[in-house]
Design a protein around this motif. Structure first.
Motif, PDB file in Angstrom:
ATOM      1  N   VAL A 104       6.858  -3.810  39.373  1.00  0.00           N
ATOM      2  CA  VAL A 104       8.304  -3.570  39.330  1.00  0.00           C
ATOM      3  C   VAL A 104       8.606  -2.117  39.675  1.00  0.00           C
ATOM      4  CG1 VAL A 104      10.320  -3.481  37.808  1.00  0.00           C
ATOM      5  CG2 VAL A 104       8.747  -5.426  37.685  1.00  0.00           C
ATOM      6  N   ASN A 105       7.793  -1.183  39.165  1.00  0.00           N
ATOM      7  CA  ASN A 105       8.011   0.243  39.466  1.00  0.00           C
ATOM      8  C   ASN A 105       7.842   0.539  40.949  1.00  0.00           C
ATOM      9  OD1 ASN A 105       8.625   0.956  36.848  1.00  0.00           O
ATOM     10  ND2 ASN A 105       6.517   1.513  36.320  1.00  0.00           N
ATOM     11  N   ALA A 106       6.911  -0.175  41.579  1.00  0.00           N
ATOM     12  CA  ALA A 106       6.692   0.043  43.008  1.00  0.00           C
ATOM     13  C   ALA A 106       7.921  -0.344  43.829  1.00  0.00           C
ATOM     14  CB  ALA A 106       5.483  -0.769  43.476  1.00  0.00           C
ATOM     15  N   VAL A 107       8.743  -1.223  43.273  1.00  0.00           N
ATOM     16  CA  VAL A 107       9.955  -1.659  43.983  1.00  0.00           C
ATOM     17  C   VAL A 107      11.152  -0.777  43.630  1.00  0.00           C
ATOM     18  CG1 VAL A 107      11.607  -3.562  44.248  1.00  0.00           C
ATOM     19  CG2 VAL A 107       9.144  -4.038  44.130  1.00  0.00           C
ATOM     20  N   PRO A 134      11.313   3.680  44.582  1.00  0.00           N
ATOM     21  CA  PRO A 134      11.843   4.163  45.871  1.00  0.00           C
ATOM     22  C   PRO A 134      13.357   4.024  45.975  1.00  0.00           C
ATOM     23  CG  PRO A 134       9.896   2.806  46.216  1.00  0.00           C
ATOM     24  CD  PRO A 134      10.271   2.654  44.777  1.00  0.00           C
ATOM     25  N   LEU A 135      13.952   3.165  45.134  1.00  0.00           N
ATOM     26  CA  LEU A 135      15.399   2.969  45.151  1.00  0.00           C
ATOM     27  C   LEU A 135      16.125   3.971  44.264  1.00  0.00           C
ATOM     28  CD1 LEU A 135      15.507  -0.935  44.980  1.00  0.00           C
ATOM     29  CD2 LEU A 135      15.702   0.523  47.013  1.00  0.00           C
ATOM     30  N   GLY A 136      15.343   4.836  43.593  1.00  0.00           N
ATOM     31  CA  GLY A 136      15.950   5.872  42.769  1.00  0.00           C
ATOM     32  C   GLY A 136      16.120   5.518  41.299  1.00  0.00           C
TER      33      GLY A 136
END
Length: 268
Positions: A117-120, A123-125
């Motif tokens: 989940v963090n990998a997604v 990057p979105l902030g």
């Protein structure tokens, strides 16, 4: 020649001497709890975990039943992908000991899910999630849900397949769609077959809920373990722990047997 009628009673008609002995032991231990200071203190400490044990069992069993029903429907689906996927899940999960599944969910699956989940989201902030944000209590409940859903799925599947096909065909002839056939015809009849084994699984989950103590969840077993380790009163502590579990499981088992006998008499 006439065959002589046997005077021996069937096992179902035996007087429950075992229950008399069990009640005698329980009364003795309850007397100890009421009169002995050590037993009283143990009971006061351990009983604080009863509510958590019941919560874990009820929530875990409810979620396992929902997932088990979905798996049973998938295993009876017309889609080979759903059937094989459900069979894969059931066979793999049933082959794992509950404690291994518990440790895997708590210390392997949860960190992997958080990392994915963090990998997604990073990057979105968005702020990164932390594994410790997921309480061990809920990891334990999820593990019990997954473990028991595989067994409950087989119970549901067998119950659904036990429904007379003639009644299903009659419902189709009346123009009922698949959902109406399941809700009004199949499930109510399957429930009569499903309830006794479901009750047995519920009793089994009460016992297996003690495994959450390996994660430090403050249930009956964990509180007993902590108290015994600090006081070295292992004999008294585990007598009380065993008594609490036996009172819950035997009471439920007797209630289930009574229900099954009532159902048999009512069905005649």
């Amino acid at each position: 020649m006439f065959r002589k009628k046997s005077s021996q009673s069937s096992p179902q008609q035996d007087f429950p001497y075992w229950l008399v002995v069990a009640c005698g032991i329980a009364i003795f231990l309850l007397f100890q709890i009421a009169t002995d200071e050590i037993y009283t203190q143990v009971m006061s400490t351990v009983s604080r975990g009863i509510g958590l044990t019941i919560f874990v069992t009820l929530v875990g069993f409810f979620l396992a039943s929902l997932l088990g029903l979905l798996l049973a429907l998938a295993s009876l689906s017309g889609s080979i992908i759903l059937r094989q996927g459900a069979r894969f899940y059931v066979e793999i999960v049933r082959g794992l000991p509950i404690i291994v599944l518990l440790l895997y969910i708590a210390f392997v699956a949860t960190p992997l899910i958080v990392a994915s989940v963090n990998a997604v989201i990073e990057p979105l902030g968005f702020d990164a999630m932390r594994t410790r944000d997921f309480p061990l209590l809920w990891r334990a409940i999820v593990a019990l849900m997954i473990g028991y859903s595989a067994f409950i799925a087989e119970v549901f599947r067998a119950g659904i397949q036990a429904v007379d096909k003639g009644q299903i065909e009659a419902a189709e002839a009346l123009g009922m769609n698949r959902w109406l056939r399941f809700r009004l015809i199949i499930f109510p009849q399957a429930l009569k077959t499903i309830l006794p084994p479901l009750g047995n699984d519920f009793v089994a989950m009460i016992k297996d809920s003690s495994l959450v103590s390996v994660l430090g969840v403050a249930d009956i077993t964990q509180l007993g373990k902590v108290y015994a380790a600090g006081s070295f009163r292992y004999f008294e502590t585990y007598n009380v722990v065993a008594l609490i579990y036996l009172m819950m499981t035997i009471t439920l088992s007797l209630a289930l047997r009574k229900f099954e006998r009532t159902k048999e008499v009512g069905g005649r």
